[in-house]
Design a protein around this motif. Structure first.
Motif, PDB file in Angstrom:
ATOM      1  N   UNK A 376       0.849  -1.196   0.000  1.00  0.00           N
ATOM      2  CA  UNK A 376       0.000   0.000   0.000  1.00  0.00           C
ATOM      3  C   UNK A 376       0.883   1.245   0.000  1.00  0.00           C
ATOM      4  N   UNK A 377       0.506   2.219  -0.816  1.00  0.00           N
ATOM      5  CA  UNK A 377       1.196   3.508  -0.817  1.00  0.00           C
ATOM      6  C   UNK A 377       0.183   4.639  -0.714  1.00  0.00           C
ATOM      7  N   UNK A 378       0.601   5.733  -0.087  1.00  0.00           N
ATOM      8  CA  UNK A 378      -0.191   6.961  -0.041  1.00  0.00           C
ATOM      9  C   UNK A 378       0.688   8.086  -0.582  1.00  0.00           C
ATOM     10  N   UNK A 379       0.128   8.867  -1.484  1.00  0.00           N
ATOM     11  CA  UNK A 379       0.934   9.862  -2.200  1.00  0.00           C
ATOM     12  C   UNK A 379       1.208  11.109  -1.359  1.00  0.00           C
ATOM     13  N   UNK A 380       2.265  11.814  -1.752  1.00  0.00           N
ATOM     14  CA  UNK A 380       2.585  13.098  -1.113  1.00  0.00           C
ATOM     15  C   UNK A 380       1.440  14.084  -1.309  1.00  0.00           C
ATOM     16  N   UNK A 381       0.865  14.073  -2.504  1.00  0.00           N
ATOM     17  CA  UNK A 381      -0.226  14.995  -2.811  1.00  0.00           C
ATOM     18  C   UNK A 381      -1.410  14.770  -1.884  1.00  0.00           C
ATOM     19  N   UNK A 382      -1.733  13.482  -1.631  1.00  0.00           N
ATOM     20  CA  UNK A 382      -2.855  13.174  -0.741  1.00  0.00           C
ATOM     21  C   UNK A 382      -2.573  13.616   0.683  1.00  0.00           C
ATOM     22  N   UNK A 383      -1.357  13.364   1.151  1.00  0.00           N
ATOM     23  CA  UNK A 383      -0.991  13.754   2.522  1.00  0.00           C
ATOM     24  C   UNK A 383      -1.028  15.268   2.665  1.00  0.00           C
ATOM     25  N   UNK A 384      -0.604  15.975   1.613  1.00  0.00           N
ATOM     26  CA  UNK A 384      -0.648  17.447   1.642  1.00  0.00           C
ATOM     27  C   UNK A 384      -2.081  17.952   1.767  1.00  0.00           C
ATOM     28  N   UNK A 385      -3.029  17.162   1.280  1.00  0.00           N
ATOM     29  CA  UNK A 385      -4.440  17.542   1.380  1.00  0.00           C
ATOM     30  C   UNK A 385      -5.056  17.130   2.719  1.00  0.00           C
ATOM     31  N   UNK A 386      -4.271  16.409   3.532  1.00  0.00           N
ATOM     32  CA  UNK A 386      -4.770  16.031   4.856  1.00  0.00           C
ATOM     33  C   UNK A 386      -5.160  14.579   5.008  1.00  0.00           C
ATOM     34  N   UNK A 387      -4.855  13.736   4.015  1.00  0.00           N
ATOM     35  CA  UNK A 387      -5.229  12.319   4.105  1.00  0.00           C
ATOM     36  C   UNK A 387      -4.391  11.622   5.176  1.00  0.00           C
ATOM     37  N   UNK A 388      -5.070  10.818   5.995  1.00  0.00           N
ATOM     38  CA  UNK A 388      -4.419  10.050   7.047  1.00  0.00           C
ATOM     39  C   UNK A 388      -4.839   8.586   6.944  1.00  0.00           C
ATOM     40  N   UNK A 389      -4.221   7.749   7.768  1.00  0.00           N
ATOM     41  CA  UNK A 389      -4.598   6.333   7.826  1.00  0.00           C
ATOM     42  C   UNK A 389      -6.089   6.194   8.127  1.00  0.00           C
ATOM     43  N   UNK A 390      -6.564   7.025   9.027  1.00  0.00           N
ATOM     44  CA  UNK A 390      -7.985   6.998   9.412  1.00  0.00           C
ATOM     45  C   UNK A 390      -8.896   7.122   8.193  1.00  0.00           C
ATOM     46  N   UNK A 391      -8.484   7.932   7.204  1.00  0.00           N
ATOM     47  CA  UNK A 391      -9.337   8.154   6.036  1.00  0.00           C
ATOM     48  C   UNK A 391      -9.399   6.926   5.131  1.00  0.00           C
TER      49      UNK A 391
END
Length: 676
Positions: A376-391
């Protein structure tokens, strides 16, 4: 204002004049359908000026046909346009899309051409098309407009930039023509059937911004004959184009084609849609990753009693993303607990596999593999928008409730990132995996009296019927016997129906009275008999999205398997695309069969022809993909070393070279009973 009728007339005359200048021969690569629109309408394979004149005469100078011929010659002269433009899309890509076109993750097709009045309007329309499960093609200035607005383009995002001018919109039409021939059983040259198929089954719309030339207007207007509504956002008047505004053009177009979709927004800081399912997140784009060999990770779905879980509860045990180092690999456990009156324990693994789809629906989240092999990967762009594991947990809980409302009354998600607790929970997950495997391991066709059908592909191939058994997956590779059983229990009126196999007609070829009865009825009387284990005698029909083809090679008394990813020539003298073009659309073609790749591992593979010992050739990449499991299977059958006797493109590219290889290897097929 531009008068459509007047512009169309001038455009058609201009196309006729340009046709006279065609000189160079032309063709498209990686297709069995020549120039697909001309071929579908007339049955003529167009590659030169003489054939152009023939098809134009047969189609009354149709502007779509004229445009196709002109663009094909232009491409031959100037070459394909550079990235991001795709130009002509290969047969292989269309076949890969096949399952998505029938399983509900793509509800329709859209073409957008012209020059948007500002970047925002085109971006908003494309976002809405993505959210409403539409596969969208782009041609002209709309492409740089979207790029300027930061919209990601490509097949992975279901926004496909065909070319730099609206003229490239012709490739949208040639895709529909090929779908009709690949999946729909439309015979090249059957113009009336093609037009009826396109109008009734191709859920396609065209959205037009300003800026089209007269020739481009003639091309776009010509698409109306295929049943595509033309929705105008520009300064066009007259004709039968439908006026629309950016705010309502998508809804209006979908209504005109009867495309119904209900989209509920998920309250997380990234967009969610099947449009993002095919994307990748490269290493340089990721903020954090889990699993993939760099850290322990697993996923597990369990059934619980309603009193044991709280619907919608998301629990994170361990560090959140904001406590993780950028670029790091961290442990992850995904545990989903579900409850519902109709839920059964047997459904767990089928629902668990949907975790893969749902995580990939997030614009900034990516998932591959299953069980304890996930990555599983989460992008830098998503994290910059506030995405967390919870989401990710909220995304999973929401999608399970949305997609299985009749089955699930409650869904709770626990995400573990604490290393010690991941290790502890992973042990329990592995115990569950072993327990599940033990329940279905070794299940054979003879152990059950009921098989299952799959008629999902009748959306495009009206007479095709897949028969799924414990030892034979659906030919797309996506549905097992257990999947079919559970799908029927969950949706008794759906595409997966029980088939009582009934008395045996031929045990060797796998022909049963009950299967024949079902197939005849489900194929609308087109197919009388069906053998489940034979390529030669009444083989199962094909739709078009099969993973591979098994076909007879009479010169060497054997059978070859070629997968759709293989682009080279085979010893049959045909590429995969050419072979596939001869057997799709619900046809039953003795000597040929569409199969899943994993069917090669089945004890029932080629049983009617004497078993796997008939296998003489397969691409090296497919051989490598199956090697570990296939070598074990062969050893269990007393055939150790047999795989070395199976040729591939590195040892035999022609039928003559194949014969020499098989003789040197002492392949058993050479001494078996003749196939014909």
């Amino acid at each position: 204002m531009t008068d459509v009728e007047s512009a169309k007339k001038h455009g058609e005359e201009a196309l006729k004049t340009r046709i006279q200048a065609i000189q160079k021969p032309f063709s498209y690569e990686e297709t069995a359908y020549h120039l697909p629109i001309s071929y579908a309408l007339t049955g003529v394979a167009v590659h030169d000026r003489a054939a152009v004149e023939e098809v134009l005469k047969k189609t009354a100078d149709n502007p779509i046909v004229a445009s196709e011929c002109l663009l094909a010659e232009q491409t031959a002269v100037k070459g394909k346009e550079p990235a991001p433009y795709t130009g002509f899309i290969s047969d292989t890509v269309i076949r890969k899309l096949g399952y998505s076109l029938v399983d509900g993750s793509i509800l329709g097709l859209a073409l957008i051409v012209g020059t948007p009045q500002g970047e925002g309007s085109a971006a908003a329309i494309c976002r809405e098309l993505q959210e409403k499960y539409m596969l969208t093609f782009l041609a002209g200035n709309v492409v740089p407009s979207l790029s300027g607005a930061g919209v990601k383009l490509g097949l992975d995002y279901r926004l496909i930039p065909l070319g730099s001018s609206p003229f490239y919109g012709i490739h949208f039409t040639d895709i529909v023509a090929r779908v009709a021939m690949m999946f729909g059983g439309v015979t090249p040259g059957d113009m009336h059937r093609l037009l009826a198929y396109a109008a009734e089954r191709a859920k396609a719309i065209v959205i037009v911004f300003p800026g089209l030339t007269d020739e481009e207007i003639a091309l776009v207007d010509g698409m109306r004959v295929l049943g595509f509504p033309i929705l105008s956002l520009g300064d066009y008047e007259g004709g039968t184009w439908v006026p629309a505004t950016p705010d309502d053009v998508v809804r209006q177009g979908m209504d005109l084609k009867g495309i119904k979709v209900h989209v509920t927004a998920i309250p997380i800081p990234m967009s969610c849609s099947p449009a993002f399912e095919g994307k990748s997140i490269r290493k340089e784009e990721m903020y954090v990753e889990f699993g993939g060999g760099r850290s322990p990770a697993f996923e597990l779905l369990r059934m619980r009693e309603p009193s044991e879980i709280e619907d919608g509860k998301i629990t994170v045990i361990g560090p959140e993303i904001d406590a993780m180092k950028e670029g790091s690999a961290n442990p992850l456990g995904i545990i989903i607990e579900v409850a519902g009156k109709a839920m059964k324990k047997d459904y767990e693994p089928v629902l668990e596999r949907r975790i893969h789809n749902f995580v990939n629906y997030g614009e900034g989240s990516w998932h591959v593999a299953q069980r304890d092999l996930i990555w599983v990967r989460i992008s830098k762009e998503a994290v910059a928008k506030g995405v967390k594991i919870e989401h990710i947990g909220k995304l999973l809980a929401s999608k399970f409730r949305m997609d299985f409302p009749q089955l699930l009354d409650a869904v709770a998600v626990t995400l573990i990132t604490d290393p010690t607790k991941v290790a502890e929970a992973k042990k329990e997950a592995e115990r569950v995996y072993d327990e599940r495997d033990a329940r279905i391991k070794g299940m054979r066709d003879s152990d059950v009296n009921t098989y299952y059908s799959c008629t999902l592909c009748q959306t495009f191939a009206p007479n095709h019927v897949c028969v799924i058994t414990p030892e034979r997956l659906a030919l797309c590779g996506a549905i097992s016997w257990l999947d079919g059983k559970i799908a029927y229990e969950m949706s008794p009126s759906g595409a997966n129906q029980p088939i009582e196999k009934g008395p045996v007609i031929n045990e060797l070829t796998g022909e049963f009275e009950g299967v024949n009865r079902f197939v005849k009825k489900a194929s609308h009387g087109e197919i009388e008999r069906c053998s489940l284990y034979s390529v030669m005698e009444y083989p199962m029909t094909c739709c078009g999205c099969f993973e591979a083809i098994a076909l007879m090679l009479p010169e060497v008394n054997g059978i070859m398997v070629v997968n759709r990813e293989y682009k080279g020539m085979t010893p049959s003298g045909m590429t995969f695309s050419t072979l596939a073009g001869t057997i799709g659309g619900g046809a039953q073609t003795p000597g040929f069969a569409g199969i899943s790749k994993n069917y090669v591992l089945s004890d029932r593979f080629l049983q009617g022809e004497g078993g796997i010992e008939r296998l003489v050739w397969m691409p090296a990449a497919l051989k490598e993909e199956l090697k570990e499991r296939l070598v074990k299977k062969l050893a269990d059958r007393g055939l150790s070393g047999f795989l070395d006797k199976v040729a591939d493109e590195t040892t035999a590219e022609t039928i003559e070279a194949l014969m020499e290889f098989l003789e040197r290897a002492g392949h058993p097929a050479l001494t078996m009973k003749p196939l014909v």
